[in-house]
Design a protein around this motif. Sequence first.
Motif, PDB file in Angstrom:
ATOM      1  N   LYS A 122       0.752  -1.275   0.034  1.00 30.24           N
ATOM      2  CA  LYS A 122      -0.068   0.083   0.045  1.00 30.24           C
ATOM      3  C   LYS A 122       0.773   1.167   0.183  1.00 30.24           C
ATOM      4  O   LYS A 122       0.458   2.159  -0.485  1.00 30.24           O
ATOM      5  N   LYS A 123       1.914   1.272   0.537  1.00 33.94           N
ATOM      6  CA  LYS A 123       3.001   2.418   0.692  1.00 33.94           C
ATOM      7  C   LYS A 123       4.272   2.126   0.073  1.00 33.94           C
ATOM      8  O   LYS A 123       4.834   1.345   0.553  1.00 33.94           O
ATOM      9  N   LEU A 124       4.664   2.770  -0.635  1.00 35.86           N
ATOM     10  CA  LEU A 124       5.905   2.687  -1.298  1.00 35.86           C
ATOM     11  C   LEU A 124       6.904   4.028  -1.355  1.00 35.86           C
ATOM     12  O   LEU A 124       6.484   5.100  -1.927  1.00 35.86           O
ATOM     13  N   GLU A 125       8.034   3.983  -0.829  1.00 37.89           N
ATOM     14  CA  GLU A 125       8.831   5.153  -0.741  1.00 37.89           C
ATOM     15  C   GLU A 125       9.957   4.893  -1.642  1.00 37.89           C
ATOM     16  O   GLU A 125      11.131   4.144  -1.323  1.00 37.89           O
ATOM     17  N   LEU A 126      10.228   6.012  -2.593  1.00 35.50           N
ATOM     18  CA  LEU A 126      11.211   5.909  -3.620  1.00 35.50           C
ATOM     19  C   LEU A 126      12.008   7.049  -3.846  1.00 35.50           C
ATOM     20  O   LEU A 126      12.566   7.409  -4.817  1.00 35.50           O
ATOM     21  N   LYS A 138      -2.861  -2.703  -5.169  1.00 33.26           N
ATOM     22  CA  LYS A 138      -3.415  -1.799  -3.978  1.00 33.26           C
ATOM     23  C   LYS A 138      -2.537  -0.607  -3.565  1.00 33.26           C
ATOM     24  O   LYS A 138      -2.910  -0.038  -2.491  1.00 33.26           O
ATOM     25  N   LEU A 139      -1.553  -0.259  -4.144  1.00 34.24           N
ATOM     26  CA  LEU A 139      -0.759   0.934  -3.820  1.00 34.24           C
ATOM     27  C   LEU A 139      -1.808   2.199  -3.872  1.00 34.24           C
ATOM     28  O   LEU A 139      -2.659   2.569  -4.440  1.00 34.24           O
ATOM     29  N   GLN A 140      -1.531   2.744  -2.438  1.00 33.87           N
ATOM     30  CA  GLN A 140      -2.274   3.854  -2.195  1.00 33.87           C
ATOM     31  C   GLN A 140      -1.306   5.202  -2.014  1.00 33.87           C
ATOM     32  O   GLN A 140      -1.705   6.481  -2.277  1.00 33.87           O
ATOM     33  N   TYR A 141      -0.027   5.148  -1.696  1.00 38.41           N
ATOM     34  CA  TYR A 141       0.904   6.051  -1.498  1.00 38.41           C
ATOM     35  C   TYR A 141       2.281   5.656  -2.188  1.00 38.41           C
ATOM     36  O   TYR A 141       2.799   4.890  -2.070  1.00 38.41           O
ATOM     37  N   LEU A 142       2.495   6.664  -2.916  1.00 42.33           N
ATOM     38  CA  LEU A 142       3.910   6.554  -3.662  1.00 42.33           C
ATOM     39  C   LEU A 142       4.516   8.153  -3.406  1.00 42.33           C
ATOM     40  O   LEU A 142       4.209   8.945  -4.052  1.00 42.33           O
ATOM     41  N   ASN A 143       5.911   7.662  -3.186  1.00 44.85           N
ATOM     42  CA  ASN A 143       6.729   9.027  -3.006  1.00 44.85           C
ATOM     43  C   ASN A 143       7.897   8.880  -3.900  1.00 44.85           C
ATOM     44  O   ASN A 143       8.870   7.885  -3.724  1.00 44.85           O
ATOM     45  N   PHE A 173      -3.309   2.517 -11.168  1.00 43.67           N
ATOM     46  CA  PHE A 173      -3.802   2.228  -9.818  1.00 43.67           C
ATOM     47  C   PHE A 173      -4.770   2.859  -9.362  1.00 43.67           C
ATOM     48  O   PHE A 173      -4.823   4.151  -9.294  1.00 43.67           O
ATOM     49  N   LYS A 174      -6.039   2.095  -9.288  1.00 42.78           N
ATOM     50  CA  LYS A 174      -7.143   2.775  -8.988  1.00 42.78           C
ATOM     51  C   LYS A 174      -7.346   3.155  -7.489  1.00 42.78           C
ATOM     52  O   LYS A 174      -8.395   4.262  -7.241  1.00 42.78           O
ATOM     53  N   HIS A 175      -6.551   3.007  -6.626  1.00 43.09           N
ATOM     54  CA  HIS A 175      -6.489   3.194  -5.218  1.00 43.09           C
ATOM     55  C   HIS A 175      -5.501   4.261  -4.910  1.00 43.09           C
ATOM     56  O   HIS A 175      -5.416   4.712  -3.592  1.00 43.09           O
ATOM     57  N   LEU A 176      -4.788   4.996  -5.804  1.00 42.82           N
ATOM     58  CA  LEU A 176      -3.627   5.820  -5.506  1.00 42.82           C
ATOM     59  C   LEU A 176      -4.280   7.160  -5.131  1.00 42.82           C
ATOM     60  O   LEU A 176      -4.823   7.678  -5.899  1.00 42.82           O
ATOM     61  N   ALA A 177      -3.828   7.625  -3.985  1.00 44.90           N
ATOM     62  CA  ALA A 177      -4.423   8.805  -3.227  1.00 44.90           C
ATOM     63  C   ALA A 177      -3.547   9.626  -2.872  1.00 44.90           C
ATOM     64  O   ALA A 177      -3.865  10.783  -3.053  1.00 44.90           O
ATOM     65  N   VAL A 178      -2.080   9.422  -2.959  1.00 42.50           N
ATOM     66  CA  VAL A 178      -1.189  10.401  -2.389  1.00 42.50           C
ATOM     67  C   VAL A 178       0.136  10.030  -3.416  1.00 42.50           C
ATOM     68  O   VAL A 178       0.704   9.070  -3.280  1.00 42.50           O
ATOM     69  N   LEU A 179       0.588  11.184  -3.842  1.00 41.07           N
ATOM     70  CA  LEU A 179       1.807  11.120  -4.786  1.00 41.07           C
ATOM     71  C   LEU A 179       2.460  12.356  -4.719  1.00 41.07           C
ATOM     72  O   LEU A 179       2.000  13.341  -4.503  1.00 41.07           O
ATOM     73  N   ASP A 180       3.831  11.979  -4.490  1.00 41.83           N
ATOM     74  CA  ASP A 180       4.821  13.147  -4.286  1.00 41.83           C
ATOM     75  C   ASP A 180       5.871  13.039  -5.406  1.00 41.83           C
ATOM     76  O   ASP A 180       6.566  12.276  -5.653  1.00 41.83           O
ATOM     77  N   LEU A 181       5.901  14.349  -5.995  1.00 44.06           N
ATOM     78  CA  LEU A 181       6.874  14.304  -7.195  1.00 44.06           C
ATOM     79  C   LEU A 181       7.692  15.624  -7.009  1.00 44.06           C
ATOM     80  O   LEU A 181       8.403  16.037  -8.009  1.00 44.06           O
ATOM     81  N   PHE A 182       7.792  15.930  -5.870  1.00 40.71           N
ATOM     82  CA  PHE A 182       8.439  17.108  -5.687  1.00 40.71           C
ATOM     83  C   PHE A 182       9.937  17.107  -5.926  1.00 40.71           C
ATOM     84  O   PHE A 182      10.596  15.866  -6.038  1.00 40.71           O
TER      85      PHE A 182
END
Length: 266
Positions: free
Chosen positions: A63-67, A84-89, A107-116
């Motif tokens: 559900k959560k992946l930090e990259l 099921k990924l919901q959070y991707l950094n 990803f139909k459940h992806l709610a948080v994305l960080d591309l800073f």
Amino acid sequence: MEKRIDLERRARKANQITDLILDNCRSTSIVGLTDEYTALESLSLINVGLTTLKGFPKLPNLKKLELSDNRISNGLNYLSTSPKLQYLNLSGNKIKDLEALKPLQEFKHLAVLDLFNNEATQIENYREKIFEMLPSLEFLDGFDRDDVEAPSEGDDDEENGNYSEDDDSEAESGENDKDGSDGSELSVSTEDVSLSEVYNDDLEEDEGEWDEENAAENDDDDDDDDISDEDEANDSAVAANADKAEDNAADAEESQARGKKRKHEG
């Protein structure tokens, strides 16, 4: 990376691990992470040096992946095995255009994305285009569609009413500190009185010592006066004796003179 994974497992079976942190382990690709980690829900690969996601395992419950802070420029399609990924950094990577982000549409459940700190964020109307591309997305780079900042975990707890007994205890403690009902003010007052008493005692003791010193000095002065009086008396006696001796000498001379006169006359 393989050694780090073995270390983080701590003799546990792969299918029992739900959280895995492999930050700073340094590897350009995914090595040692296999499909056996079926229970894994959170995976962190910050500052590893990844240039590709090729070989990313099938993680059905992730559900959560930090990259963040890697060198990934594309290949996000390799993440499709984690539906099921919901959070991707992905902050601090090398993503230059929106084309590289299109695989995220799966990803139909992806709610948080960080591309800073990716070049793609410099594209005109970047935020509007990302939100349009990913309908399920709620927060992009920490803000929603209306530029309202995402709540922190602490804010979520307060909104959900998840207060702990420790929080209540701390609150009560804070109130007690304010109104002094715990006796703190009384302690302070008592301490102030005690200090005042000690100060007064010290002052009285100093005054007593000062009086004693003055009395001793006065005694010394009296002794000096007595000595002076004695000296004056002695001086007077000596002077009187001298005068008497002179008178006696004069009388003797006068008597001798009279004797001589009588002898001469006879």
